[in-house]
Write an enzyme that holds these catalytic residues in place. Sequence first.
Site, PDB file in Angstrom:
ATOM      1  CE1 TYR A 112       3.010   2.926  -1.583  1.00 50.10           C
ATOM      2  CE2 TYR A 112       3.052   5.398  -3.306  1.00 50.10           C
ATOM      3  CZ  TYR A 112       3.341   4.576  -2.786  1.00 50.10           C
ATOM      4  OH  TYR A 112       4.852   4.779  -1.490  1.00 50.10           O
ATOM      5  NE  ARG A 149       7.268   1.561  -9.478  1.00 52.46           N
ATOM      6  CZ  ARG A 149       7.401   2.510  -8.942  1.00 52.46           C
ATOM      7  NH1 ARG A 149       8.995   2.427  -7.975  1.00 52.46           N
ATOM      8  NH2 ARG A 149       6.599   3.316  -8.724  1.00 52.46           N
ATOM      9  NE  ARG A 169      -8.635  -7.383  10.095  1.00 52.03           N
ATOM     10  CZ  ARG A 169      -7.747  -8.071  11.014  1.00 52.03           C
ATOM     11  NH1 ARG A 169      -8.639  -9.227  11.543  1.00 52.03           N
ATOM     12  NH2 ARG A 169      -6.927  -8.088  11.899  1.00 52.03           N
ATOM     13  CG  HIS A 205      -4.839 -12.697   9.508  1.00 55.09           C
ATOM     14  ND1 HIS A 205      -5.678 -11.540  10.432  1.00 55.09           N
ATOM     15  CD2 HIS A 205      -3.268 -12.084  10.880  1.00 55.09           C
ATOM     16  CE1 HIS A 205      -5.052 -11.337  11.452  1.00 55.09           C
ATOM     17  NE2 HIS A 205      -4.199 -11.408  11.026  1.00 55.09           N
ATOM     18  CE  LYS A 218       4.767   3.976  -6.217  1.00 52.85           C
ATOM     19  NZ  LYS A 218       5.295   4.598  -4.942  1.00 52.85           N
ATOM     20  CD  GLU A 223      13.324   2.636  -1.206  1.00 49.47           C
ATOM     21  OE1 GLU A 223      13.718   2.997  -2.141  1.00 49.47           O
ATOM     22  OE2 GLU A 223      13.240   1.068  -0.647  1.00 49.47           O
ATOM     23  CG  LEU A 261      10.005   1.309  -5.058  1.00 55.91           C
ATOM     24  CD1 LEU A 261       8.902  -0.032  -4.689  1.00 55.91           C
ATOM     25  CD2 LEU A 261       9.186   2.279  -5.433  1.00 55.91           C
TER      26      LEU A 261
HETATM   27  N1  PMP Z   1      12.233   4.422  -2.915  1.00 60.90           N
HETATM   28  C1  PMP Z   1      10.989   4.757  -1.979  1.00 60.90           C
HETATM   29  C2  PMP Z   1      10.643   3.991  -0.417  1.00 60.90           C
HETATM   30  C3  PMP Z   1       9.669   5.352  -2.534  1.00 60.90           C
HETATM   31  O1  PMP Z   1       8.320   5.950  -1.686  1.00 60.90           O
HETATM   32  C4  PMP Z   1       9.439   5.880  -3.809  1.00 60.90           C
HETATM   33  C5  PMP Z   1       8.463   7.217  -4.333  1.00 60.90           C
HETATM   34  N2  PMP Z   1       7.440   6.266  -4.661  1.00 60.90           N
HETATM   35  C6  PMP Z   1      10.541   5.889  -4.488  1.00 60.90           C
HETATM   36  C7  PMP Z   1      12.068   4.945  -4.019  1.00 60.90           C
HETATM   37  C8  PMP Z   1      10.875   6.369  -5.863  1.00 60.90           C
HETATM   38  O2  PMP Z   1      10.369   5.682  -6.576  1.00 60.90           O
HETATM   39  P1  PMP Z   1       9.353   6.166  -8.448  1.00 60.90           P
HETATM   40  O3  PMP Z   1      10.851   7.755  -8.846  1.00 60.90           O
HETATM   41  O4  PMP Z   1       9.265   5.670  -8.855  1.00 60.90           O
HETATM   42  O5  PMP Z   1       9.152   7.402  -7.193  1.00 60.90           O
END
Ligand code: PMP
Length: 279
Positions: A31, A50, A98, A100, A145, A178, A203
């Site tokens: 997403y 991305r 369904r 896996h 993501k 993060e 991320l």
């Molecule tokens: N880390 C995580 C785990 C996130 O979910 C997000 C937000 N999507 C970010 C960092 C920040 O990413 P972005 O600046 O692309 O929104």
Amino acid sequence: MLSYINNKFCPLDKAYISVNDRGYQFGDAVYEVILYKNGKFLDLEGHLNRLRKSMSRIDFELNISDSAIKTIMKRLVYENDLQFGSIYIQVSRGEYSRDHSYFNMPLKPILVILTKKIKENFKTSVPGIKVFTTSDMRWKNPDIKTTQLLPNVLAKTKGMKNGYGEALFLDDKSYVTEGSSSNFWILNKDNVLITRSLDGKILAGITRESILNCAKEKNIKVIEKNISLRDIQSCNEAFITSASSFVTPVVQVDGMIINNGKVGSFSKLLRKTYLELNE
Ligand code: PMP
């Protein structure tokens, strides 16, 4: 609200996905969240790139072009009369009986695009938030993501219940990875900007990248490296970044008060600069 679900525009209250969608059953979906402000999609190319990367990392692709996605987004924004809002894009591997393994399943990903009206996020000045630290319990590929966000959801909710605006994940050596939905930064005691490097444990935030560029343009020294709790204890300022929160100042991490609990001038300026860049 009009939405876009699997090749059709339809009102949100009629927008359904099969219970056999692999996103629903396995979190087998990726997403993006993109902010929209008065005719502009913020960091659009970065988000769409991305999205493609995420799909490729989990071994599928979408045969709808970026320009077609942009056309859908523009129509939704227009029809929903959006001035300030967010666009949620999700692509799941698709609907199958369904199992896996997806080995030998024909490729038929499902694209969903939703919009939401939000205005308050766009304020140039916001109060600082308190955050708490918690062990990073996610899988070993948090750089992809995907919609598998249960550890993030649990951590954020625990924080909200206890008056914290964000949860910061700590790796097994107690360095910050993060936030549950954001990247984390400090301005250290020598006024060097620090954020964790893209070491596969975080991320690659699109806002993170924009802020790095912003800092470079302003000749601010930036180092991408691990941040310890001790670094936080002695830092001048701290903040988080994400597409939906831009730059949000952090004034407390666990029991550690930062900058006497006040929003720092650097974080304030950075938020303003980022928003002005996207005028
Ligand atoms: N880390 C995580 C785990 C996130 O979910 C997000 C937000 N999507 C970010 C960092 C920040 O990413 P972005 O600046 O692309 O929104």
